[in-house]
Write an enzyme that holds these catalytic residues in place. Structure first.
Site, PDB file in Angstrom:
ATOM      1  CB  ILE A 140       8.607  -5.775  -7.007  1.00  0.00           C
ATOM      2  CG1 ILE A 140       8.018  -6.961  -7.771  1.00  0.00           C
ATOM      3  CG2 ILE A 140       7.554  -4.682  -6.792  1.00  0.00           C
ATOM      4  CD1 ILE A 140       7.349  -6.620  -9.078  1.00  0.00           C
ATOM      5  N   GLY A 141      10.267  -2.843  -7.559  1.00  0.00           N
ATOM      6  CA  GLY A 141      10.733  -1.619  -6.895  1.00  0.00           C
ATOM      7  C   GLY A 141       9.585  -0.732  -6.507  1.00  0.00           C
ATOM      8  CD  GLU A 257       1.770  -9.964  -5.479  1.00  0.00           C
ATOM      9  OE1 GLU A 257       1.809  -8.819  -5.934  1.00  0.00           O
ATOM     10  OE2 GLU A 257       2.286 -10.312  -4.406  1.00  0.00           O
ATOM     11  CB  THR A 384       1.293  -5.412   7.052  1.00  0.00           C
ATOM     12  OG1 THR A 384       1.603  -6.047   8.288  1.00  0.00           O
ATOM     13  CG2 THR A 384       0.369  -4.224   7.324  1.00  0.00           C
TER      14      THR A 384
END
Lengths: 402, 357
Positions: A140-141, A257, A384
Site C-alpha cells: 500500500i502506497g 478493513e 493511530t
C-alpha cells in the site's frame, strides 16, 4: 450504499450463537491449520519476523487456504467467492490470527473488495482472479514523510501524458513493497483542488521502471520500506475509480478493513500461552496470588476485546457500516495486545526477555517479547489509536469537533 | 448471530420509557429513597402493564417472554433509578419456573404475575453464599440471613437452607410467625435491606436441590451484572449530553480532546459490557451458561460501572455531585448492584481458579 461483503438475509434477532454451518467452517479451518502447521512452517514464521520473506511452507499454506476456498469465502459469488457473510471472515481471521498463520488480508480484503466496488469491468475480470490465487498481491502506497495521520496532504504527483500516467514522488512505510507484486497507490492528480479532492488511486506492478525500494528495518524485527518514484510510466487504465475521487476510494478501503479490525485473537493466544507456561513450568507462579489476579484480569481484557470485535462484525454482517464500533475494537485490542505481552514478560523476569533464536530456553518461542516489540505498529497503524478515540467521540458519540 | 433487538423488545423499551418517564420521575424516586420503601402505586402500574409476568410461562399466567425481554424492562427501571422489588421477584420467579415442582409453579407463578413480591434470602454472615447454616427441617426454617433486600415490604421470602443435609429453597411468607427483622441495613444504593431472623418459621413450600440454589446464585449474579451495565450506560448517556451543553472557555467542554478521549474510553467499556451481559443472558435461555463466564461478566461490569460513574462525575464537576441532579442515582445504585451476589474480587478469584487450577 452497498457493502460488497458481509451482507446476508436477516435470520433470528437477539441471537448470540453461531450457526451449525459456521461451527462446521470453524472446525474445517482448525483441521486445515492443524494439518499445515508443521515444524517447517513454524520455523519459517520465526524467520519471517526478521526477514518478511515468505518461505515455501508459508506459500503452500497460502495456496492451500485458497484452494480450500477459505480465503475468499466472504467475497460475492460473482467474483469467485461464496458470499458467506462477514462472520465467516471474522472466524477466518480469528483462527488464523490465533495460530499466527500467514494470510494476506490486505490484498484479499482491503484491495480486493475496493476493486469490486470501484474498479472497471476489465480490472475486475483481470485482477480479482489473480488476487484470489495470490498471484497478484499488494503493498500500500499511502503514507509519505509529511502525510501520515493527515493523509490527505500527500504530495506524490501523477500527471497524465497521452495514454499514460507519470508518477513522481516518495512514499514511506511501504511495507511489503520488496516482495509484493503490485502497488495500490494514492497520488495527487489535481494540485489546485482542495486537498481531499485532488487525489486518485492507481494499481501498477512494482517492477515498473523508475521505482526504487529501500529497506527500513524496524524494532519489531521485520522490515518496511521507503519507496521512490522517478518518472514512473503506467498505462492510463491503471487508475481505480474516478479521477480526483481517490480520497473516497481509500476511505472506503479503510472502512472495509474494519470488518476484521482489531487483533483480538492474539490476546487469547498470549493468555493461553501464559497459562500453559505457568501451569506446566512455573508452579511457584501458578500459586502466586499476584500472578493469578493478573491473569484473571487479562481474561477480562480479552473478553472485552471479544465483545467489541463481535459487536463490530455483527453490525457488518447485518449489512450496516460500523462507525465507532470498529474504532473501539481497534483501540482496545491493540492497546491490550501491548499490555498483555508486557504482563507476560513482567511475570517471567529474565526469561521474558529471550528472543526466539535462543531455542528451548525462550518461553513460548519468544512470543511475548516478539509481540511486545511489534505492538507499537499495531497501535499507530491503521489509524493511530488517539485519532480512533476522536472518531469514537465525534462520529459515535456526536461530540463537537474541537 | 444477530444482535438487533426484536420488534417486541423495541416495543417494550419504548413503552417502558414512556411509562417510567410519566410514573417514575426523579422526584418520586427521591421520595422512595427517603421513605425507604418501594412505591405501591408504581408497583401496581408495573403489574397492570404485565411486566411482573413477562418471563413467566403463559400456562402459569405470564407472557412467556425470554430473559432478554425481561432485560429490557430491568434496564429501563435502572435508567430511571427506580427502587422496587422487581428484580428479586423476577429472580425468584425464574428459579421457581426452572426448579419448582408443578404444584408450586401452578400456585406461585400466577400470584407473582399478579403482583406478589419476593425477597431473596441467601447470604449469611459477611456475605457467604455457600455452606449455609440456615436449616429447614420439617418445613420450619431457622437461621439468620443478611442483605435481604425489600425484606419488610415483600409478601414472600425465598430462603436458601438445608434440609436433611441437602440444600434447597424454602418459600416463607413474610408474615409467618418466627420471621423477624433484626436490623435494617443502610446500603450505598439506598435499596432497603435487612438482617432477618427465622426462628422455626413455617415454609409454604420447598424447592429441592443444590442445583436450584446454584441457579439462584448464578442468575442473581447475571441480573446484578445487567443492572451494573444499565447504570453505567445511563451515566454515560447523561454525561455525553451534558458535555455538549456545558460551555467553559467559550466552547462546549465536549469539544476538548481530553474530554473526548476520556468519553471514548468509557464508551468502549460500556459497549463491551452491553454485549457480555446480553450474551450471558442468552446463554441462560439456551441452558449453556458457564460459571467462569458468569464471573467474567460480573467483574467486567463491576469495574465498568465504578470507573464510568466516577469519571462521569469528574466530567460533570459540581453539578453531578449534588443530589438535586440525577447522576448520583446511578453511581450509588450501580456500585450497589456490582456488589450484589459478590463483588469483582470474588469474581476474579473464580476466573483465576478456572484458568489455573
Amino acid at each position: 450504499m452497498r457493502v460488497p461483503i458481509g451482507h446476508r438475509e436477516r435470520a433470528v434477532r437477539m441471537h448470540y450463537g453461531w450457526t451449525d454451518e459456521q461451527l462446521q467452517f470453524r472446525d474445517d479451518l482448525r483441521a486445515f491449520i492443524a494439518e499445515h502447521r508443521t515444524e517447517e512452517l513454524l520455523a519459517e514464521l520465526d524467520e519471517y519476523h526478521d526477514t518478511h520473506e515468505y518461505g515455501p511452507a508459508m506459500r503452500r499454506f497460502r495456496t492451500g487456504l485458497d484452494e480450500a476456498g477459505f480465503s475468499t469465502m466472504a467475497w460475492p459469488t460473482e467474483y469467485g467467492g461464496q458470499n458467506k457473510g462477514a462472520f465467516y471472515l471474522f472466524i477466518l481471521k480469528e483462527e488464523l490470527e490465533y495460530w499466527g498463520m500467514p494470510y494476506d488480508a490486505l490484498s484479499v480484503l482491503s484491495v480486493g473488495t475496493t476493486i469490486m466496488r470501484f474498479g472497471s469491468e476489465s480490472q475486475k475480470r483481470e485482477w480479482l482472479p489473480k488476487i484470489q490465487t495470490g498471484e497478484m498481491n499488494f503493498a500500500i502506497g499511502y503514507t509519505e514523510p509529511n502525510a501520515g495521520t493527515d493523509l490527505a496532504s500527500l504530495q506524490t504527483r501523477a500527471v497524465r501524458d497521452g495514454d499514460e500516467w507519470v508518477i513522481n514522488g516518495q512514499k514511506i512505510y511501504t511495507s511489503a513493497a520488496h516482495n509484493a507484486s503490485h502497488l495500490f497507490m494514492a497520488a495527487r492528480t489535481d494540485p489546485e483542488a482542495p486537498k481531499h479532492r485532488g487525489i486518485s488511486v492507481f494499481v501498477f506492478p512494482l517492477d515498473t521502471p523508475g521505482i526504487t525500494v529501500r529497506p527500513l528495518w524496524t524494532m519489531g524485527g521485520g522490515r518496511t520500506n521507503e519507496t521512490f518514484y522517478e518518472d514512473v510510466r503506467i498505462p492510463a487504465d491503471s487508475i481505480v475509480g474516478e479521477e480526483n475521487r481517490g480520497w473516497y476510494t481509500i476511505m472506503n478501503a479503510l472502512d472495509l478493513e474494519r470488518v476484521t479490525i482489531g487483533p483480538y485473537a492474539p490476546i487469547k493466544r498470549v493468555l493461553d500461552l501464559m497459562v500453559e507456561h505457568v501451569r506446566e513450568e512455573r508452579p511457584e507462579l501458578r500459586d502466586d496470588p499476584i500472578v493469578r489476579t493478573k491473569l484473571a484480569e487479562t481474561k477480562l481484557d480479552y473478553e472485552i476485546a471479544r465483545a467489541l470485535a463481535t459487536t463490530n462484525a455483527a453490525i457488518i454482517d447485518g449489512g450496516h457500516t460500523p462507525t465507532m464500533e470498529a474504532s473501539m475494537t481497534k483501540v482496545w485490542s491493540t492497546d491490550m495486545k501491548e499490555r498483555v505481552s508486557n504482563l507476560a514478560m513482567d511475570l517471567l523476569g529474565w526469561e521474558g526477555a529471550l528472543h526466539v533464536s535462543n531455542g528451548e530456553i525462550a518461553p513460548a518461542r519468544g512470543d511475548f517479547e516478539g509481540r511486545w516489540r511489534l505492538s507499537p505498529s499495531t497501535r499507530f497503524g491503521g489509524g493511530t489509536n488517539d485519532v480512533q478515540r476522536q472518531i469514537i467521540a465525534t462520529r459515535g458519540l456526536s461530540l463537537p469537533r474541537g | 448471530m444477530d444482535l438487533q433487538p426484536t420488534d417486541l423488545q423495541e416495543l417494550l423499551r419504548s413503552n417502558a420509557e414512556d411509562v417510567l418517564a410519566r410514573e417514575a420521575p426523579a422526584d418520586r424516586v427521591r421520595q422512595m429513597e427517603a421513605s425507604g420503601e418501594p412505591d405501591a402505586e408504581l408497583w401496581s402500574t408495573l403489574v397492570d402493564l404485565g411486566w411482573t409476568g413477562l418471563a413467566i410461562d403463559e400456562e402459569h399466567g405470564g407472557q412467556g417472554g425470554s430473559l432478554l425481554d425481561l432485560a429490557v424492562i430491568i434496564e429501563q427501571l435502572c435508567r430511571n433509578a427506580v427502587l422496587s422489588p422487581f428484580v428479586p421477584t423476577a429472580l425468584a420467579a425464574l428459579v421457581v419456573q426452572r426448579h419448582g415442582d408443578e404444584a408450586l409453579r401452578a400456585d406461585l407463578l400466577p400470584r407473582i404475575a399478579e403482583g406478589a413480591t419476593v425477597a431473596i434470602a441467601l447470604a449469611e454472615g459477611r456475605g457467604e453464599m455457600h455452606d449455609l447454616a440456615t436449616t429447614g427441617e420439617d418445613g420450619a426454617v431457622s437461621g439468620e440471613k443478611r442483605f435481604v433486600e425489600y425484606a419488610r415490604s415483600t409478601d414472600l421470602h425465598l430462603v436458601a437452607a438445608s434440609r436433611n443435609g441437602a440444600s434447597g429453597l424454602a418459600i416463607v411468607p413474610t408474615s409467618a410467625e418466627g420471621v423477624s427483622i433484626e436490623q435494617d441495613l443502610a446500603s450505598i444504593g439506598k435499596t432497603p435491606q435487612a438482617i432477618v431472623a427465622y426462628d422455626g418459621a413455617r415454609a409454604d413450600a420447598w424447592i429441592e436441590g443444590e442445583a436450584a440454589v446454584e441457579d439462584l446464585r448464578r442468575l442473581g449474579s447475571a441480573l446484578a451484572s445487567l443492572e451494573s451495565y444499565a447504570h453505567a450506560q445511563r451515566a454515560l448517556d447523561m454525561t455525553v449530553d451534558y458535555v455538549q451543553t456545558r460551555v467553559q472557555f467559550g466552547r462546549p467542554i465536549g469539544s476538548f480532546q481530553a474530554v473526548q478521549m476520556r468519553l471514548a474510553d468509557l464508551a468502549t467499556r460500556v459497549q463491551a459490557s452491553n454485549f457480555l451481559v446480553h450474551e450471558l443472558l442468552w446463554h441462560f435461555g439456551e441452558g449453556s451458561e458457564d460459571p467462569e463466564q458468569i464471573a467474567v461478566v460480573k467483574a467486567v461490569t463491576a469495574q465498568t460501572v465504578a470507573q464510568v460513574t466516577q469519571d462521569c462525575h469528574l466530567l460533570h464537576g459540581g453539578i453531578g455531585f449534588i443530589t438535586e441532579y440525577d447522576l448520583y442515582f446511578h453511581t450509588i445504585r450501580g456500585k450497589e448492584a456490582s456488589l450484589r451476589f459478590g463483588g469483582a474480587g470474588e469474581a476474579l478469584r473464580t476466573v483465576a481458579n478456572a484458568l489455573l487450577d
